[in-house]
Structure formats: structure tokens, C-alpha cells
Design a protein around this motif. Structure first.
Motif, mmCIF file in Angstrom:
data_model
loop_
_atom_site.group_PDB
_atom_site.id
_atom_site.type_symbol
_atom_site.label_atom_id
_atom_site.label_comp_id
_atom_site.label_asym_id
_atom_site.label_seq_id
_atom_site.Cartn_x
_atom_site.Cartn_y
_atom_site.Cartn_z
ATOM 1 N N ALA A 6 0.832 -1.208 0.000
ATOM 2 C CA ALA A 6 0.000 0.000 0.000
ATOM 3 C C ALA A 6 0.865 1.256 0.000
ATOM 4 O O ALA A 6 0.636 2.192 -0.783
ATOM 5 C CB ALA A 6 -0.928 -0.013 1.216
ATOM 6 N N ILE A 22 2.705 1.528 -3.522
ATOM 7 C CA ILE A 22 1.998 2.017 -4.705
ATOM 8 C C ILE A 22 1.721 3.506 -4.600
ATOM 9 O O ILE A 22 1.814 4.240 -5.593
ATOM 10 C CB ILE A 22 0.702 1.214 -4.948
ATOM 11 N N ALA A 23 1.394 3.990 -3.395
ATOM 12 C CA ALA A 23 1.195 5.432 -3.234
ATOM 13 C C ALA A 23 2.487 6.187 -3.525
ATOM 14 O O ALA A 23 2.469 7.281 -4.108
ATOM 15 C CB ALA A 23 0.706 5.732 -1.819
ATOM 16 N N ALA A 64 -8.388 0.449 3.911
ATOM 17 C CA ALA A 64 -7.781 1.125 2.763
ATOM 18 C C ALA A 64 -6.419 0.519 2.426
ATOM 19 O O ALA A 64 -6.053 0.393 1.249
ATOM 20 C CB ALA A 64 -7.634 2.617 3.056
ATOM 21 N N TRP A 72 -7.082 -2.792 0.722
ATOM 22 C CA TRP A 72 -7.584 -2.603 -0.642
ATOM 23 C C TRP A 72 -6.452 -2.177 -1.579
ATOM 24 O O TRP A 72 -6.326 -2.706 -2.685
ATOM 25 C CB TRP A 72 -8.702 -1.563 -0.651
ATOM 26 N N LEU A 73 -5.643 -1.216 -1.161
ATOM 27 C CA LEU A 73 -4.531 -0.764 -1.990
ATOM 28 C C LEU A 73 -3.550 -1.897 -2.247
ATOM 29 O O LEU A 73 -2.981 -2.013 -3.343
ATOM 30 C CB LEU A 73 -3.820 0.413 -1.330
ATOM 31 N N SER A 74 -3.335 -2.739 -1.241
ATOM 32 C CA SER A 74 -2.454 -3.884 -1.418
ATOM 33 C C SER A 74 -2.994 -4.823 -2.489
ATOM 34 O O SER A 74 -2.260 -5.246 -3.391
ATOM 35 C CB SER A 74 -2.289 -4.626 -0.085
ATOM 36 N N SER A 86 -2.712 -3.151 -6.025
ATOM 37 C CA SER A 86 -1.459 -2.450 -6.332
ATOM 38 C C SER A 86 -1.003 -2.659 -7.781
ATOM 39 O O SER A 86 -0.511 -1.717 -8.421
ATOM 40 C CB SER A 86 -0.356 -2.880 -5.361
ATOM 41 N N LEU A 90 -3.219 -0.716 -10.275
ATOM 42 C CA LEU A 90 -2.930 0.701 -10.047
ATOM 43 C C LEU A 90 -1.599 1.082 -10.673
ATOM 44 O O LEU A 90 -1.456 2.158 -11.266
ATOM 45 C CB LEU A 90 -2.913 0.999 -8.548
ATOM 46 N N HIS A 130 -2.147 3.980 -13.570
ATOM 47 C CA HIS A 130 -2.207 5.329 -12.981
ATOM 48 C C HIS A 130 -1.694 6.419 -13.914
ATOM 49 O O HIS A 130 -2.195 7.534 -13.905
ATOM 50 C CB HIS A 130 -1.424 5.370 -11.661
ATOM 51 N N LEU A 154 -3.507 8.507 -8.597
ATOM 52 C CA LEU A 154 -3.995 7.545 -7.613
ATOM 53 C C LEU A 154 -5.521 7.484 -7.617
ATOM 54 O O LEU A 154 -6.111 6.394 -7.620
ATOM 55 C CB LEU A 154 -3.484 7.915 -6.220
ATOM 56 N N VAL A 177 -7.672 4.235 -8.771
ATOM 57 C CA VAL A 177 -8.606 3.604 -7.832
ATOM 58 C C VAL A 177 -10.003 3.514 -8.451
ATOM 59 O O VAL A 177 -10.666 2.470 -8.386
ATOM 60 C CB VAL A 177 -8.644 4.383 -6.503
#
Length: 371
Positions: free
Chosen positions: A53, A56-57, A302, A305-307, A310, A313, A317, A347, A351
Motif C-alpha cells: 500500500a 503504490i502510493a 484502505a 484494498w490498496l495492497s 497495487s 494501479l 495510474h 492515484l 482507484v
């Protein structure tokens, strides 16, 4: 099975309750599915979820920074931010090494095909989208790369950051050989890989063109093996980081990161000392993150979910950042607003794309074709 063995499954207990001859009815499908979901939730590695997570951010932030490809100079602050966030891709590779080491299937070459399919099918889909995007720009009169699409596809450069797909595919292919490596040999191979990586970073080993430098598996083999070693030493790490020792390690690693970050400011931009500081900060940041999240029993939804999202995304992105860059050209000065807007567009757009695609296609089909 999730709740533990039932008494009725034991013949002795069954007889004592007069149940030996009683037919055992199957559980409703919804109960089985719920048990499977709960079991998967329990077996998740929360530390890996945090790494992915945060990673990716951070990757999206890196791509939101101005670059020198357009021929414009970037500020020292832009360059410094890019350097301190350099841990993101090594962190993803470390997560892959950790999870492959955890899987008993890693010794089998038959598992390679399934893993490659999960990586390459989404890559092919997004490469086709990238080709359509390029053709659309060309039709509007923009200057575009004229390299034939099959060549770009084979070289994993349909988008600039898709070099990662080549690296992880290569490591998947050699995973069975790594899994069969003798225990005593593994730390020596890891040390050699880290030494070679440092030699490449400070140019003791002649560097090829930038294109091949970032696709060089030996440059990023070390974090993949390091993640593998972390899995092998997981119990020992838990002992070291247990209780009050976690705070001691956090403080030490925070000071080390501060020291490396200051070095990136004061040292000569292209000097070996600064390159070494950057290399050391990558691993210091990964260690800081590991100590922070190791054995955490829970993680926010969150993060989970991001994991899980990833990879799509990562692949998607930049398509949402491109309009921001087109309408907001680089100025040559530090522009925090442009970075934040591009990061939020990348991002947020990614998403939204993942949510809508999984809703429209179903999660199973979307994960197969889009990641």
C-alpha cells in the motif's frame, strides 16, 4: 476446518454421542465461502499489505515528480524527493521474494506458468491501451515514439515504468532455482547480490544505457532475495523486534534515515558518497517500514484494498496523470501544487478505474485481465 476440528468428525466422539451412523450433511455453500474468506483474512501478511500500500502510493508520487526527459532542469528538491522515495520498487520486489519464499509451490517449475500469466496478461491489456493512447496523440499532431509496437511490447517499454514487469517476470522464472538453494549458501548469495547492486549504483561496474540499466536484473536482485531472507528469518526477527526493542530499532533506523537524507543534501550530486548514501537509505527505509509494521494484527481497510489493487494501479495510474502534465507543463521551478494534483489524479483515477472494472467484470475476471 477454520474453526478447528469438530467433535463429530472424530469416530470416538461420534460414537459417544450416538452419531456414528448419522449422515453428515454438507455445509451450505455460503458457509463454506465465508469460512474460506475468513481463513484467507487470517493468513494474510499484514506487513506485506502495508509495504504494498505504501509502495503504490509512493510509486505514483515518483511519477508525479518533474523529470529531465523533456530537456528541462529539475530542482534539487525534486531530485531529493525522488531519491528518498527510491525504496518503492525495491519494496515491491522484496514483497514478492517474501511471498514466494512462503509458498511451497516455489520449488516447482510448474508454478511459473500460472504466476507469469497473472503478470503478463494485464501487461498485454494495458500495453494495448498504451498503443491506442499513442495513436490518439499522433492523430492530434503530437510527437510520439515511432518504435514499432511489437518491439516495445517485447522490450517491456510500451510505457516507461513497465520495466518492472520484465524484472518481476525474470525473478518468477528463476524462483524454483532460488527455492532449491541450500540454506547455508543463501546469505552468501544475498551478500554478493547487495555488493553487486552497490557496485552498479556507484558505477564501479560499467553502466549500460539508462534503458538497460533500469532493466538489469542484477541491479534489483538484492531486494528480491532480501525479502526471501526475511521470510526465512521471520521468527528470529520477531524475537529481535519484540516488546520495547521495537522502539529502540525504530529510533535507530529513524536516525539512520535522517543521516542519509542529510547526506543526500550536502554531498556532491554525482559523487560516490552521495550514491552510497542513496543506496543505504533505500534499505534503511525498508527496514524502518518493516520494524513499524511487523506482526501488526490489523490494518485499515484502505491498506488492504490498496495492497490487493497495487498491480492494476501500477499499470493504469499514468494514463490519468498524462492530461495533468499536458495541461500543466514543467516550469523548471519546484511546483508542489503540480506534484500534488498529478499524484491525486494518478492515484484517484487508478482507484476509480479498478473499482469500476471489478464491479463491471466481476473481481475474478478483472483480476485475471487487469491485475
Amino acid at each position: 476446518e477454520f474453526c478447528g476440528p469438530s467433535h463429530s468428525s472424530d469416530p470416538q466422539h461420534a460414537e459417544s454421542f450416538g452419531m456414528r451412523d448419522t449422515p453428515q450433511l454438507p455445509l451450505p455453500a455460503c458457509f463454506v465461502q465465508q469460512a474460506q474468506k475468513e481463513r484467507a483474512l487470517v493468513e494474510r501478511h499484514r506487513d506485506v499489505d502495508w509495504f504494498k500500500a505504501v509502495g503504490i502510493a509512493t510509486v505514483v508520487l515518483i511519477h508525479a515528480l518533474p523529470h529531465t526527459y523533456s530537456g528541462l532542469e529539475i530542482t534539487l528538491l525534486d531530485e531529493w524527493i525522488g531519491q528518498v522515495t527510491h525504496f518503492a520498487v525495491p519494496g515491491f520486489l522484496a514483497c514478492s521474494g517474501f511471498l514466494f519464499a512462503y509458498s511451497s509451490a516455489s520449488q516447482s517449475f510448474s508454478a511459473v506458468r500460472g504466476r507469469l500469466e497473472r503478470i503478463l496478461l494485464p501487461y498485454l491489456v494495458f500495453s494495448a491501451i498504451a498503443w491506442c493512447h499513442t495513436r490518439a496523440l499522433a492523430s492530434l499532431g503530437h510527437e510520439v515514439d515511432t518504435t514499432p509496437f511489437p518491439t516495445k511490447l517485447a522490450l517491456f517499454c510500451t510505457m516507461g515504468h513497465y520495466y518492472y514487469v520484465f524484472l518481476i517476470s525474470f525473478f518468477v522464472c528463476i524462483t524454483p532455482m532460488i527455492a532449491r538453494m541450500p540454506d547455508r549458501l543463501f546469505p552468501l548469495v544475498l551478500a554478493a547480490a547487495m555488493t553487486l547492486q552497490l557496485a552498479l549504483e556507484i558505477h564501479l561496474v560499467p553502466m549500460p544505457s539508462l534503458f538497460w540499466h533500469i532493466r538489469n536484473p542484477t541491479r534489483l536482485l538484492a531486494p528480491f532475495l532480501l525479502g526471501w531472507q526475511v521470510r526465512r528469518s521471520h521468527d528470529l526477527l520477531r524475537q529481535w523486534i519484540n516488546g520495547s526493542w521495537r522502539f529502540v530499532w525504530l529510533l535507530a533506523l529513524l536516525l539512520l534515515n535522517c543521516f542519509c537524507g542529510i547526506g543526500l543534501i550536502v554531498l556532491d550530486l554525482w559523487g560516490d558518497a552521495r550514491l552510497i548514501a542513496g543506496w543505504a537509505m533505500t534499505y534503511a527505509t525498508l527496514a524502518l517500514l518493516l520494524v513499524s509494521v511487523l506482526d501488526r494484527p490489523t490494518a485499515p481497510w484502505a491498506v488492504l484494498w490498496l495492497s490487493n489493487a497495487s498491480y492494476p494501479l501500477y499499470l493504469s495510474h499514468y494514463f490519468f496523470m498524462a492530461p495533468v502534465f499536458a495541461g500543466w507543463p514543467q516550469s523548471g521551478n519546484f511546483d508542489a501544487a503540480r506534484i500534488v494534483v498529478a499524484w491525486a489524479a494518478g492515484l484517484g483515477g487508478g482507484v476509480t478505474f479498478v473499482v469500476l472494472s471489478r464491479h463491471a467484470m466481476g473481481e475474478k475476471l478483472a483480476r485475471k485481465w487487469l491485475g
